[in-house]
Design a protein around this motif. Structure first.
Motif, PDB file in Angstrom:
ATOM      1  N   CYS A   1      -3.236  60.826  -3.389  1.00 34.70           N
ATOM      2  CA  CYS A   1      -4.431  61.610  -3.702  1.00 34.70           C
ATOM      3  C   CYS A   1      -4.114  63.107  -3.604  1.00 34.70           C
ATOM      4  N   THR A   2      -4.619  63.888  -4.536  1.00 32.98           N
ATOM      5  CA  THR A   2      -4.416  65.332  -4.514  1.00 32.98           C
ATOM      6  C   THR A   2      -5.621  66.031  -3.880  1.00 32.98           C
ATOM      7  N   GLU A   3      -5.500  67.329  -3.664  1.00 32.54           N
ATOM      8  CA  GLU A   3      -6.604  68.102  -3.104  1.00 32.54           C
ATOM      9  C   GLU A   3      -7.808  68.107  -4.037  1.00 32.54           C
TER      10      GLU A   3
ATOM     11  N   GLN B   1      -8.980  65.579  -5.443  1.00 31.03           N
ATOM     12  CA  GLN B   1      -9.642  64.283  -5.319  1.00 31.03           C
ATOM     13  C   GLN B   1     -10.190  64.139  -3.896  1.00 31.03           C
ATOM     14  N   SER B   2     -11.229  64.903  -3.589  1.00 29.48           N
ATOM     15  CA  SER B   2     -11.740  64.996  -2.218  1.00 29.48           C
ATOM     16  C   SER B   2     -12.277  63.661  -1.715  1.00 29.48           C
TER      17      SER B   2
ATOM     18  N   ARG C   1      -9.343  61.649  -0.559  1.00 33.57           N
ATOM     19  CA  ARG C   1      -8.735  62.121   0.689  1.00 33.57           C
ATOM     20  C   ARG C   1      -9.618  61.840   1.908  1.00 33.57           C
ATOM     21  N   ASN C   2     -10.925  61.775   1.689  1.00 36.68           N
ATOM     22  CA  ASN C   2     -11.841  61.564   2.812  1.00 36.68           C
ATOM     23  C   ASN C   2     -12.245  60.108   2.995  1.00 36.68           C
TER      24      ASN C   2
END
Length: 458
Positions: free
Chosen positions: A277-279, A281-282, A285-286
């Protein structure tokens, strides 16, 4: 072309068919038998590792922490989804959605940015939004990255005797991109999962033996310019050995990267529980993860990695077959006459540095030099990877080729599975291999058949 003459094969050929390889009926499990001679403890680790390799992971949170942590975005639910019976993957057919074929992957990277050995593997960049690998599956509450399908461009190669061979080249079309358009500078490289054959042996070839075959500037003027792949891993520059671009330095690195990128699982060397996951794709990531205190705050802890490493490293390569057939040496003579062995080096040896004593000081026949070679524009990826330029690929080992269909149920050769036969794979060769390919086109039908039967016997 020089006359084809029978030659003496390997003086140590008994090692191919005796103690150190699988030599049985070659059923669908013949890539997943342990090496003869391992200890009882190692055999236990081998089968425990196989169980983890075949295990289906589930999303977190769940009622058990033993198998949770999948995703949040991923390509497969188990290692065995991609490496069926430790075999190779295959490409989708015309118009089939890529999401239906977990053994087919799309790698991403910047076309205009050089990613060489001074950049740590952890810092390699893919697409700013979609990361290093396109993920076609997802857990609840998170979108997958989308889907795609392949169409094929076909062309006909006409051999010297008039035989026509149809070649196909995959063309990818994005069907859905759930996180917006991809960066215009992002290139792609389609890959099928490689067979996991004799990985422990390849991991323990002495570095100096591999480097001794390198000739990046073609000083000997033979047209072959093998180049070592250097990668930076955990802050140290190491020789790349695994992956189509030789971008991973060891069995453990390869396994851990696959857990993290393909399944979205955290490991000791790749501790990000959100995988690729990249930044941008919040939600991904969460999302909940399966990191657990009793598993070193990871989803796949060092104990599990050791077991999977044991399974992969100690899986026996298949024995050569048909060594006593009169045509075997004739096929080998054609292989030599085409100069295939300049890259597909038949014999290798290990040293005594492995943690597994059964791998010490062994002679084996993988038919690879473990180096990068220019394979021409037709096979080029769209971005560099580690030390490998777009046109460069690690020499693929040839052992076990004839078992591909029995192992995984499909045939698909080269890095993207485009070649549906060994002949097609040969005819896609370019770059340094172009002279060998052109000599192949001059063979008659009987010579081509002898070469194919030899390759299928390795």
């Amino acid at each position: 072309m020089s006359p084809i003459k029978p030659i003496q094969l390997f003086a140590t050929a008994s090692l191919c068919v005796g103690f150190f390889t699988t030599n049985h009926a070659y059923g669908d499990a013949s890539y997943a038998d342990p090496l003869p001679g391992i200890s009882a403890e190692q055999k236990l680790d081998f089968y425990l590792g196989e169980a983890i390799f075949q295990k289906f992971w589930i999303p977190a949170p769940s009622s058990t922490t033993a198998s949770d942590g999948l995703g949040p975005i991923f390509n497969a639910r188990s290692c065995n989804n991609c490496h069926i019976n430790n075999g190779r993957g295959h490409a989708p057919e015309d118009g089939i959605a890529g999401g239906q074929i977990p053994s087919f992957l799309v790698r991403l990277g910047p076309k205009l940015t050089t990613q060489f050995a001074d950049t740590d593997i952890y810092q390699h960049t893919g697409d700013p939004v979609y990361g290093q690998q396109f993920q076609i599956a997802h857990t609840a509450g998170v979108l997958s990255e989308g889907d795609y399908h392949l169409d094929y461009q076909y062309k006909t190669e006409v051999l010297a005797d008039g035989t026509k061979v149809t070649l196909r080249k995959p063309i990818l079309t994005w069907d859905t991109l759930h996180y917006g358009p991809m960066n215009s500078n992002t290139g792609l490289s389609m890959r099928v999962s490689p067979p996991l054959v004799g990985m422990g042996l390849l991991d323990n070839i002495p570095q100096q033996n591999i480097l001794s075959k390198a000739d990046p500037n073609d000083i000997d003027r033979d047209g072959i310019s093998g180049k070592a792949s250097w990668v930076k891993y955990k802050g140290q520059t190491q020789l790349g050995r695994f992956g189509f671009k030789a971008s991973m330095p060891s069995v453990s690195a390869q396994n851990q990267n696959a857990f993290n990128t393909d399944l979205g699982l955290s490991t000791p060397d790749f501790p990000a529980a959100f995988g690729d996951c990249t930044e941008a794709q919040s939600n991904c990531r969460n999302a909940p993860n399966g990191n657990s205190p009793h598993l070193e705050n990871l989803e796949v802890d060092s104990s599990q990695i050791h077991l999977v490493n044991s399974f992969v490293a100690l899986s026996a390569p298949p024995a050569m077959r048909n060594l006593k057939q009169p045509w075997f040496l004739d096929g080998k003579a054609i292989f030599d006459d085409l100069n295939c062995g300049a890259c597909h080096t038949p014999k290798m040896v290990t040293d005594d540095s492995s943690e597994f004593s059964v791998l010490h000081n062994r002679t084996f026949f993988p038919f690879t030099d473990m180096l990068l070679h220019d394979m021409g524009d037709e096979l080029a990826s769209e971005f560099p990877e580690a030390s490998a330029e777009p046109r460069e690929w690690r020499t693929a080992p040839l052992w076990g080729l004839g078992l591909s269909e029995k192992i995984s149920g499909r045939i698909g050769f080269l890095h993207d599975g485009r070649a549906q036969s060994l002949e097609e794979a040969i005819l896609w060769h370019g770059g340094e291999a172009l002279p060998s390919k052109e000599k192949y086109t001059q063979l008659n039908a009987q010579q081509r058949l002898l070469l194919q039967r030899f390759l299928e016997s390795l």
